[in-house]
Each structure stands twice: as C-alpha cells, then as structure tokens.
Design a protein around this motif. Structure first.
Motif, PDB file in Angstrom:
ATOM      1  N   TRP A   1      26.382  59.259  55.682  1.00  0.00           N
ATOM      2  CA  TRP A   1      26.408  59.428  57.141  1.00  0.00           C
ATOM      3  C   TRP A   1      27.566  60.348  57.542  1.00  0.00           C
ATOM      4  O   TRP A   1      27.398  61.228  58.377  1.00  0.00           O
ATOM      5  N   SER A   2      28.718  60.153  56.942  1.00  0.00           N
ATOM      6  CA  SER A   2      29.887  61.014  57.253  1.00  0.00           C
ATOM      7  C   SER A   2      29.594  62.468  56.919  1.00  0.00           C
ATOM      8  O   SER A   2      29.936  63.368  57.694  1.00  0.00           O
ATOM      9  N   THR A   3      28.944  62.704  55.790  1.00  0.00           N
ATOM     10  CA  THR A   3      28.576  64.077  55.413  1.00  0.00           C
ATOM     11  C   THR A   3      27.608  64.671  56.418  1.00  0.00           C
ATOM     12  O   THR A   3      27.754  65.824  56.837  1.00  0.00           O
ATOM     13  N   PHE A   4      26.640  63.889  56.853  1.00  0.00           N
ATOM     14  CA  PHE A   4      25.656  64.331  57.856  1.00  0.00           C
ATOM     15  C   PHE A   4      26.343  64.696  59.169  1.00  0.00           C
ATOM     16  O   PHE A   4      26.124  65.771  59.726  1.00  0.00           O
ATOM     17  N   VAL A   5      27.207  63.818  59.664  1.00  0.00           N
ATOM     18  CA  VAL A   5      27.900  64.061  60.940  1.00  0.00           C
ATOM     19  C   VAL A   5      28.805  65.279  60.836  1.00  0.00           C
ATOM     20  O   VAL A   5      28.868  66.096  61.756  1.00  0.00           O
ATOM     21  N   THR A   6      29.507  65.415  59.726  1.00  0.00           N
ATOM     22  CA  THR A   6      30.356  66.594  59.528  1.00  0.00           C
ATOM     23  C   THR A   6      29.533  67.871  59.588  1.00  0.00           C
ATOM     24  O   THR A   6      29.935  68.862  60.203  1.00  0.00           O
ATOM     25  N   GLY A   7      28.367  67.863  58.957  1.00  0.00           N
ATOM     26  CA  GLY A   7      27.472  69.017  58.992  1.00  0.00           C
ATOM     27  C   GLY A   7      27.006  69.333  60.401  1.00  0.00           C
ATOM     28  O   GLY A   7      26.890  70.508  60.788  1.00  0.00           O
ATOM     29  N   LEU A   8      26.728  68.320  61.194  1.00  0.00           N
ATOM     30  CA  LEU A   8      26.303  68.535  62.578  1.00  0.00           C
ATOM     31  C   LEU A   8      27.402  69.200  63.411  1.00  0.00           C
ATOM     32  O   LEU A   8      27.125  70.046  64.257  1.00  0.00           O
ATOM     33  N   LYS A   9      28.625  68.810  63.150  1.00  0.00           N
ATOM     34  CA  LYS A   9      29.758  69.340  63.926  1.00  0.00           C
ATOM     35  C   LYS A   9      30.035  70.805  63.622  1.00  0.00           C
ATOM     36  O   LYS A   9      30.656  71.489  64.416  1.00  0.00           O
ATOM     37  N   ARG A  10      29.569  71.271  62.465  1.00  0.00           N
ATOM     38  CA  ARG A  10      29.793  72.683  62.098  1.00  0.00           C
ATOM     39  C   ARG A  10      28.870  73.510  62.879  1.00  0.00           C
ATOM     40  O   ARG A  10      28.604  74.428  63.229  1.00  0.00           O
TER      41      ARG A  10
END
Length: 56
Positions: A47-56
């Motif tokens: 989930w953290s990886t997914f959210v980080t990707g969204l923020k980029r």
C-alpha cells in the motif's frame, strides 16, 4: 487510518469511488457502491508503494 471505511476527500459525487481501511497489518479496499462486494487486501508495504507512486 483506522478500521473505519474512508473515501478520499477528492472523491467526486458521481459515486465512482473506492473506500479503504487499515486492518493490521493490511489495508483493505472496496468499491463504495458495493459495500457487500469483494474486498482487496494489500500488505502495508504494498500500500505504501502504491501511495508513493500516486504522489509522483
């Protein structure tokens, strides 16, 4: 995030939203229009990886 289902504050009013909740040690996601439908479960790291990707 706690065990309550939450929608993004950026969700529109058209009903096409997802909801998420934190259930240790995972995050669960579902379609807000189908509360009794399937639930996707992700590890906290995924989930953290997914959210980080969204923020980029």
């Amino acid at each position: 995030m706690d065990s309550q289902w939450r929608k993004s504050s950026r969700s529109g009013s058209n009903g096409a939203c997802v909801e998420a909740r934190h259930v240790q040690p995972a995050v669960e996601v579902r379609d807000s229009k189908d509360a009794d439908g399937p639930i996707l479960r992700f590890s906290g790291d995924a989930w953290s990886t997914f959210v980080t990707g969204l923020k980029r």
